[in-house]
Design a protein around this motif. Structure first.
Motif, short mmCIF file in Angstrom:
data_model
loop_
_atom_site.label_atom_id
_atom_site.label_comp_id
_atom_site.label_asym_id
_atom_site.label_seq_id
_atom_site.Cartn_x
_atom_site.Cartn_y
_atom_site.Cartn_z
N UNK A 87 0.82 -1.20 0.00
CA UNK A 87 0.00 0.00 0.00
C UNK A 87 0.87 1.26 0.00
N UNK A 88 1.93 1.27 0.79
CA UNK A 88 2.79 2.45 0.88
C UNK A 88 3.45 2.75 -0.46
N UNK A 89 3.86 1.73 -1.18
CA UNK A 89 4.49 1.96 -2.49
C UNK A 89 3.48 2.57 -3.45
N UNK A 90 2.25 2.06 -3.42
CA UNK A 90 1.22 2.63 -4.29
C UNK A 90 0.89 4.07 -3.89
N UNK B 64 14.88 -1.46 5.60
CA UNK B 64 15.33 -0.15 5.09
C UNK B 64 14.50 0.29 3.90
N UNK B 65 14.16 -0.68 3.03
CA UNK B 65 13.39 -0.34 1.84
C UNK B 65 12.01 0.20 2.21
N UNK B 66 11.36 -0.42 3.18
CA UNK B 66 10.03 0.05 3.57
C UNK B 66 10.10 1.42 4.24
N UNK B 67 11.10 1.62 5.09
CA UNK B 67 11.24 2.93 5.74
C UNK B 67 11.53 4.02 4.71
N UNK B 68 12.31 3.69 3.68
CA UNK B 68 12.58 4.67 2.62
C UNK B 68 11.29 5.04 1.89
N UNK B 69 10.44 4.05 1.69
CA UNK B 69 9.14 4.33 1.06
C UNK B 69 8.31 5.27 1.93
N UNK B 70 8.29 4.98 3.24
CA UNK B 70 7.52 5.84 4.16
C UNK B 70 8.08 7.25 4.20
N UNK C 140 18.57 -3.80 8.83
CA UNK C 140 17.65 -4.81 8.32
C UNK C 140 17.17 -4.42 6.92
N UNK C 141 17.33 -5.34 5.98
CA UNK C 141 16.89 -5.11 4.61
C UNK C 141 15.98 -6.25 4.16
N UNK C 142 15.40 -6.12 2.99
CA UNK C 142 14.52 -7.17 2.48
C UNK C 142 15.26 -8.47 2.28
N UNK C 143 16.47 -8.39 1.73
CA UNK C 143 17.23 -9.61 1.44
C UNK C 143 18.04 -10.10 2.63
N UNK C 144 18.26 -9.24 3.60
CA UNK C 144 18.98 -9.63 4.81
C UNK C 144 18.22 -9.10 6.02
N UNK C 145 17.12 -9.78 6.41
CA UNK C 145 16.28 -9.28 7.52
C UNK C 145 16.94 -9.50 8.88
N UNK C 146 17.91 -8.65 9.18
CA UNK C 146 18.65 -8.79 10.43
C UNK C 146 17.73 -8.75 11.64
#
Length: 510
Positions: free
Chosen positions: A353-356, A385-391, A492-498
């Motif tokens: 939803x956030x990306x849209x 990180x990717x989701x926070x960047x979107x927000x 924490x990233x999408x490919x490396x969810x620390x």
């Protein structure tokens, strides 16, 4: 054809049993990756053992096949209630799950050699052709079982009764094969014995199905301290509400649990939600976005500001929102927030939803991020990180965002990972924490774009009256003692969810 039909049914049932164990583990423990890996690895290994173990039985394939099918019906059909009982009363879920997976795999592995022997007894043919026929039917059966589980069995029957219905198919396969091929025996006794055993097994499964609801309610209640007053399974999760009455006290304790995790207690939820919402509302707050929080309690705090013009709340599960709208104890807690005309609800995955919303050019003055703890891959992506960047792209000038970040005492690595990840996504941050008795020491991270500098912990002028949050409490909340001090670690990233790794090692001993 009878043998090939049995191969089809066996393959479908075997896959359903595996999916049932994976699903039950995700319901009870939440870690889908671990549960899937354990179930599949143990089952596949056991299938190899079962294939070898079937060799001594190949001389009497019909009798052995009927026995294996009935044993599989009992083990597979009763695996879900047995594991639920092990979890609820014995706290032995994982060892019991490994044993159940091995037993199911052992019996499934024995099926194909026995069916192969039956096929050869009926019609002698080249072994390669026979294997090709059986494998083709086996794979088609697995496809049907894999599709039937999520789209038919689970929605229509539920997990427990779905496993029992699958077991009934194993019994039916055993009975049909016994009746169709038993006429080749010299006496009718083996057929009568096989059919009688099928009838007894079917009766046992029917009895369990009849008592399934009562069993599930009893086992579920064993998991909770207070009486369950509402229970349902939505398309996404188990939703349970408990209510405890305190003798001689003027209040009771209403608690909401999602997949067994406590979401709030009515005794002290105001502490959590005041600390979550009010620091973020200290700046402009005409347009507010709330991510998560379908119970409406954060919404209640936001709507306490008369100058809020519109609020958009995004929550994946409409069942939680419906409960908060209609179930009186929760509706009373949220002050009927969902009836406010300023509120718009979006039933969607917040990540997508956030990306849209960014593509649509949406902007908000305040973003309140109230996600569940990141204890699964599906939730870990919401802390990336990717989701926070979107927000960040959704924030208007001078906007603030707050993120619930877990416990800096019980899960310090996960808590500080949230702050590091927000900083890496372009935010200036201010972490803070407070005591919420139902949860323990709990924390949040207040953020805004890094070019604006770290946000201060304030209450807005004209903020509604609060029971816990105050200027003095907010000042103190920014102080972390040495045993909860900031620590280094990964982003924490999408490919490396620390954060998922950190969460899995948290709460040890508690």
């Amino acid at each position: 054809m009878v043998v090939l039909a049995a191969v089809f049914v066996c393959a479908a049932c075997g896959l359903v049993y595996e999916l049932s164990l994976v699903t039950l583990g995700s319901y009870l423990l939440g870690n889908t990756v671990t549960q899937t890996s354990l179930v599949l690895a143990v089952t596949m290994f056991a299938m190899g053992v079962g294939a070898v173990a079937a060799k001594p039985l190949l001389g009497h394939p019909l009798r052995a096949f009927v026995g294996v099918e009935l044993a599989l019906a009992v083990v597979g059909g009763f695996s879900v209630p047995a594991l639920y009982a092990a979890f609820a009363w014995l706290s032995l879920y994982t060892p019991a799950m490994v044993v159940a997976s091995f037993a199911i795999g052992l019996l499934v592995g024995a099926e194909i050699p026995l069916l192969m022997a039956l096929l050869q007894h009926l019609r002698r043919q080249d072994a390669a052709h026979a294997v090709a026929d059986i494998n083709a039917v086996d794979y088609v059966g697995a496809l049907v079982g894999g599709l039937a589980f999520p789209f038919l069995l689970l929605p229509l029957l539920g997990l427990l009764e779905g496993a029992l219905a699958t077991a009934a198919l194993n019994v039916a396969a055993a009975a049909v094969v016994a009746l169709a091929l038993g006429r080749r025996a010299r006496t009718r006794t083996p057929v009568l014995v096989a059919v009688s055993a099928c009838v007894v097994t079917a009766l046992a499964l029917g009895l369990m199905a009849w008592r399934a609801s009562a069993f599930e309610a009893t086992a579920q209640q064993a998991l909770y301290r207070d009486p369950i007053v509402h229970s349902e399974r939505s398309a996404y999760q188990s939703i349970v509400v408990t209510r405890g009455w305190f003798q001689g006290a003027e209040f009771d304790d209403v608690r909401l649990y999602l997949d067994g995790d406590l979401q709030f207690s009515s005794v002290d939820e105001y502490r959590y939600h005041e600390m979550l919402v009010h620091p973020a509302m200290a700046g402009p707050h005409a347009r507010v976005l709330v991510l998560g929080g379908g119970d409406g309690l954060a919404l209640r705090e936001v709507l306490g500001y008369d100058d809020v013009e519109e609020v958009t709340l995004v929550d994946l599960d409409p069942a939680v929102v419906d409960l908060a709208r209609s179930y009186e104890p929760i509706r009373d807690l949220n002050d009927d927030a969902w009836a406010d005309p300023r509120v718009t609800y979006e039933a969607a995955d917040a990540f997508s939803w956030a990306r849209d919303a960014v593509d649509d050019g949406q902007e908000y003055d305040v973003v309140v991020v109230d996600y569940p703890d990141p204890d699964s891959p599906a939730l870990a992506k919401l802390y990336s990180r990717e989701h926070y960047a979107t927000l960040r792209s959704l924030l208007a000038p001078d906007a603030r965002m707050v993120v619930q970040s877990g416990s800096p005492f019980f899960a310090p690595d996960a808590f500080w990972c949230v702050r590091r990840t927000l900083a890496d996504a372009g935010f200036a941050t201010t972490p803070y924490h407070a005591d919420v008795p139902s949860f323990g020491d709990w924390g949040w991270v207040l953020a805004r774009p890094d070019d604006a500098g770290a946000p201060t912990l304030d209450l807005a002028a004209g903020a509604p009256r609060t029971r816990y949050a105050s200027p003095a409490v907010l000042d103190a909340s920014a102080v972390f003692p040495p045993d909860m001090a900031d620590r280094s670690g990964d982003v924490s990233t999408l490919l490396d969810p620390a954060i998922l790794r950190y969460s899995e090692h948290a709460w040890v001993g508690y």
